[in-house]
Enzyme design. Sequence first.
Site, mmCIF file in Angstrom:
data_model
loop_
_atom_site.group_PDB
_atom_site.id
_atom_site.type_symbol
_atom_site.label_atom_id
_atom_site.label_comp_id
_atom_site.label_asym_id
_atom_site.label_seq_id
_atom_site.Cartn_x
_atom_site.Cartn_y
_atom_site.Cartn_z
ATOM 1 N N HIS A 56 -17.446 17.832 -76.906
ATOM 2 C CA HIS A 56 -17.791 18.999 -76.454
ATOM 3 C C HIS A 56 -17.297 20.387 -77.132
ATOM 4 C CE1 HIS A 56 -18.859 17.253 -72.105
ATOM 5 N NE2 HIS A 56 -19.726 17.001 -72.952
ATOM 6 N N ASP A 58 -15.715 23.094 -76.702
ATOM 7 C CA ASP A 58 -14.466 23.630 -76.512
ATOM 8 C C ASP A 58 -13.395 22.639 -76.693
ATOM 9 O OD1 ASP A 58 -15.611 22.309 -74.060
ATOM 10 O OD2 ASP A 58 -14.148 22.877 -72.733
ATOM 11 N N HIS A 59 -13.841 21.485 -77.042
ATOM 12 C CA HIS A 59 -12.687 20.701 -77.744
ATOM 13 C C HIS A 59 -12.790 20.248 -79.089
ATOM 14 C CE1 HIS A 59 -11.387 19.960 -73.399
ATOM 15 N NE2 HIS A 59 -12.530 20.213 -73.458
ATOM 16 N N HIS A 113 -16.808 10.917 -68.759
ATOM 17 C CA HIS A 113 -17.157 12.513 -69.140
ATOM 18 C C HIS A 113 -18.186 12.652 -70.085
ATOM 19 C CE1 HIS A 113 -16.446 16.872 -68.986
ATOM 20 N NE2 HIS A 113 -15.992 16.875 -70.237
ATOM 21 N N HIS A 170 -7.687 21.484 -69.700
ATOM 22 C CA HIS A 170 -8.028 22.820 -69.068
ATOM 23 C C HIS A 170 -7.098 23.359 -68.139
ATOM 24 C CE1 HIS A 170 -12.247 23.561 -70.554
ATOM 25 N NE2 HIS A 170 -12.110 22.193 -70.514
HETATM 26 FE FE FE Z 1 -13.406 20.867 -71.793
HETATM 27 ZN ZN ZN Z 2 -15.598 18.414 -71.822
#
Ligand code: FE
Ligand code: ZN
Length: 258
Positions: A56, A58-59, A113, A170
């Site tokens: 993802h 954001d990672h 996930h 997070h």
């Molecule tokens: Fe995330």
């Molecule tokens: Zn994620």
Amino acid sequence: MAIDVVPQLLDNFAYLVVDETTRECAVVDCAEADKVIAAARGLGVSIVAVLTTHWHPDHSGGNLDLTAKLKGLRIYGASAENGRIPGLTHPVANGDTIHIGMLEARVIGIPAHTSGHVAYYFAKLEAVFTGDTLFIGGCGRVFEGNAATMVASLGRLAALPDSTRVYCGHEYTEKNLRFALTLEPHNAALKASHEAALRARADGKWTVPSTIGDEKKINPFLRTDSAELRASLKRIDPSLSNNSAAIFAKVRQLKDSF
Ligand code: FE
Ligand code: ZN
């Protein structure tokens, strides 16, 4: 301090894991390269590797920028993410070992996930980086797997020593624990953790790290055996079956709309 928190975007965490002997470090998950580079410079350490937990953006969205700015950077991530991790140079799988200077990390496959989500476990540092699979008081949404896959992945993390510190992807703790209290209002450890999270956030502090031992006491996704949690769920859904994947799925479904 061998582990440094570098806030990213709105509520993401990158981490610098420093080998104090060689002054080399790894970045766990990077969305914003410049902030990570500045943090490493501030500590006087050099970034030699990126440990990506999952694809993802954001990672992993800072990977290419880091590669452009740092020579010889190694980027680790799961081959099971199927080519979606930008700049990947070192594909890994469950059980692999990675060296950062004198430090050693073990790759733990924790899919659900995403299909290739991994954790990085540093046994000597007593620390695990769990990305978006295990949060403090919560877990990630199941996007690329099913409830049983996530239960197995969380079980692999819960099997680490209780003293293991949990560094997640997070800052979701306060809301996670507020939700958890709706299912276990009489869990004293949970109440205390929620109050601590409220205080930390009011003081502008992060809630990371937690520990595996504490998560077993407060995290509803690791507490599918709790009688109080099961009773709360059965009040909502009297036909709910007793197997842990079904209990997990119900908690996940309730959290998705909390
Ligand atoms: Fe995330
Ligand atoms: Zn994620």
